[in-house]
Design a protein around this motif. Structure first.
Motif, short mmCIF file in Angstrom:
data_model
loop_
_atom_site.label_atom_id
_atom_site.label_comp_id
_atom_site.label_asym_id
_atom_site.label_seq_id
_atom_site.Cartn_x
_atom_site.Cartn_y
_atom_site.Cartn_z
N GLY A 248 0.78 -1.18 -0.11
CA GLY A 248 -0.03 0.30 0.07
C GLY A 248 0.90 1.25 0.10
O GLY A 248 2.00 1.45 0.76
N ALA A 249 0.37 2.39 -0.75
CA ALA A 249 1.12 3.74 -0.85
C ALA A 249 1.45 4.13 0.53
O ALA A 249 0.32 3.96 1.22
CB ALA A 249 0.32 4.51 -1.81
N GLY A 250 2.46 4.52 0.82
CA GLY A 250 2.72 4.84 2.36
C GLY A 250 3.49 4.04 3.27
O GLY A 250 3.78 4.35 4.18
N ARG A 251 3.50 2.66 2.71
CA ARG A 251 4.10 1.67 3.69
C ARG A 251 5.68 1.92 3.59
O ARG A 251 6.04 1.96 2.60
CB ARG A 251 3.90 0.20 3.25
CG ARG A 251 4.54 -0.95 3.83
CD ARG A 251 3.96 -0.92 5.37
NE ARG A 251 4.57 -1.75 6.17
CZ ARG A 251 4.19 -2.86 6.88
NH1 ARG A 251 2.92 -3.15 6.57
NH2 ARG A 251 5.11 -3.64 7.54
N VAL A 252 6.23 2.09 4.58
CA VAL A 252 7.58 1.95 4.69
C VAL A 252 8.19 0.54 5.35
O VAL A 252 7.75 -0.05 6.54
CB VAL A 252 7.92 3.17 5.92
CG1 VAL A 252 9.59 3.11 5.79
CG2 VAL A 252 7.47 4.45 5.25
N LEU A 253 9.28 0.20 4.58
CA LEU A 253 9.79 -0.97 5.09
C LEU A 253 11.12 -0.88 5.41
O LEU A 253 12.15 -0.31 4.59
CB LEU A 253 9.77 -2.36 3.94
CG LEU A 253 8.55 -2.35 3.45
CD1 LEU A 253 8.46 -3.14 2.05
CD2 LEU A 253 7.53 -3.34 4.39
N GLU A 254 11.65 -1.38 6.40
CA GLU A 254 13.02 -1.36 6.92
C GLU A 254 13.50 -2.74 6.78
O GLU A 254 13.27 -3.70 7.56
CB GLU A 254 13.41 -0.78 8.41
CG GLU A 254 12.72 0.62 8.63
CD GLU A 254 13.89 1.76 8.23
OE1 GLU A 254 14.89 1.36 7.68
OE2 GLU A 254 13.18 2.98 8.30
N VAL A 255 14.65 -2.89 5.81
CA VAL A 255 14.88 -4.30 5.59
C VAL A 255 16.40 -4.15 5.60
O VAL A 255 16.99 -3.27 5.46
CB VAL A 255 14.61 -4.81 4.37
CG1 VAL A 255 13.06 -5.06 4.36
CG2 VAL A 255 14.82 -3.84 3.21
#
Length: 211
Positions: free
Chosen positions: A204-211
């Motif tokens: 979804g637009a706005g989702r932030v993933l720290e990987v």
């Protein structure tokens, strides 16, 4: 590494606009890359503004394949920030891009950043290596998830897969992964979430993933 989904069929943050297409901002140490540009420039740039993403901070655009819902926002972006565009060899070069890099075979784009090369004559995926493992961002996975993971594995053990997976249903291919974030055109999102509740993340637009 930080990945922010900018354009998707659904939103993660209500203030953003949803639309059929995909784009995400990939921020690594020293590099900021926009992966795909969605379908419409107004939505792409509007969502970027609401996410406090400055177009001038983008070092390059990486286009996965030549479909309208992945390249539609490119022209509007380039009008305000003319940056390098990495595109698969099958994708016609945009007229208003000053620096175009056409990609056919696997190649290093920058330190620890790679293209799988154009697979099945249509699509490339982005690979970011972190130590001995790799994060893969896919546009629609037209060549098949298996082919993409195999091509990406030359750069490190793939632990994360993000993006559109289309009609992918060979779910066992996800078993070795630590994280999967199915987005955009993925037809079996619900089943992936049911099978892998511990590793499947909502997009979804706005989702932030720290990987």
């Amino acid at each position: 590494m930080k990945i922010t989904i900018v354009y998707d069929n659904v939103v993660s943050r209500p203030a953003l606009a949803a639309d059929w297409g995909f784009a995400c901002l990939v921020e690594t140490e020293g590099h900021t890359l926009l992966f795909d540009t969605g379908a419409k420039g107004a939505i792409l740039l509007g969502n970027m503004e609401k996410l406090n993403i400055d177009p001038a901070a983008i070092d390059a655009v990486f286009l996965s394949h030549n479909h309208w819902d992945h390249i539609g926002g490119l022209a509007d972006l380039l009008r305000i920030h003319d940056t390098t565009v990495f595109l698969p060899a099958s994708c016609p070069p945009p007229e208003n891009a000053a620096n175009i890099v056409s990609i056919d075979r696997p190649v290093e784009l920058f330190e620890n950043g790679y293209s799988t090369g154009q697979l099945a004559g249509i699509e490339q995926s982005l690979v970011i290596r972190q130590h001995d493992h790799a994060v893969v961002v896919a546009g629609c996975s037209h060549p098949g998830v298996g082919a993409i993971l195999k091509a990406a594995s030359r750069f490190g053990t793939v632990t994360t897969l993000i993006g559109g997976l289309h009609g992918f249903n060979e779910f066992s291919l996800l078993d070795p992964l630590k994280t999967v974030c199915p987005a955009h055109c993925t037809q079996h999102i619900d089943e992936i979430k049911q099978r892998y509740p511990e590793k499947a993340l909502a997009a979804g637009a706005g989702r932030v993933l720290e990987v």
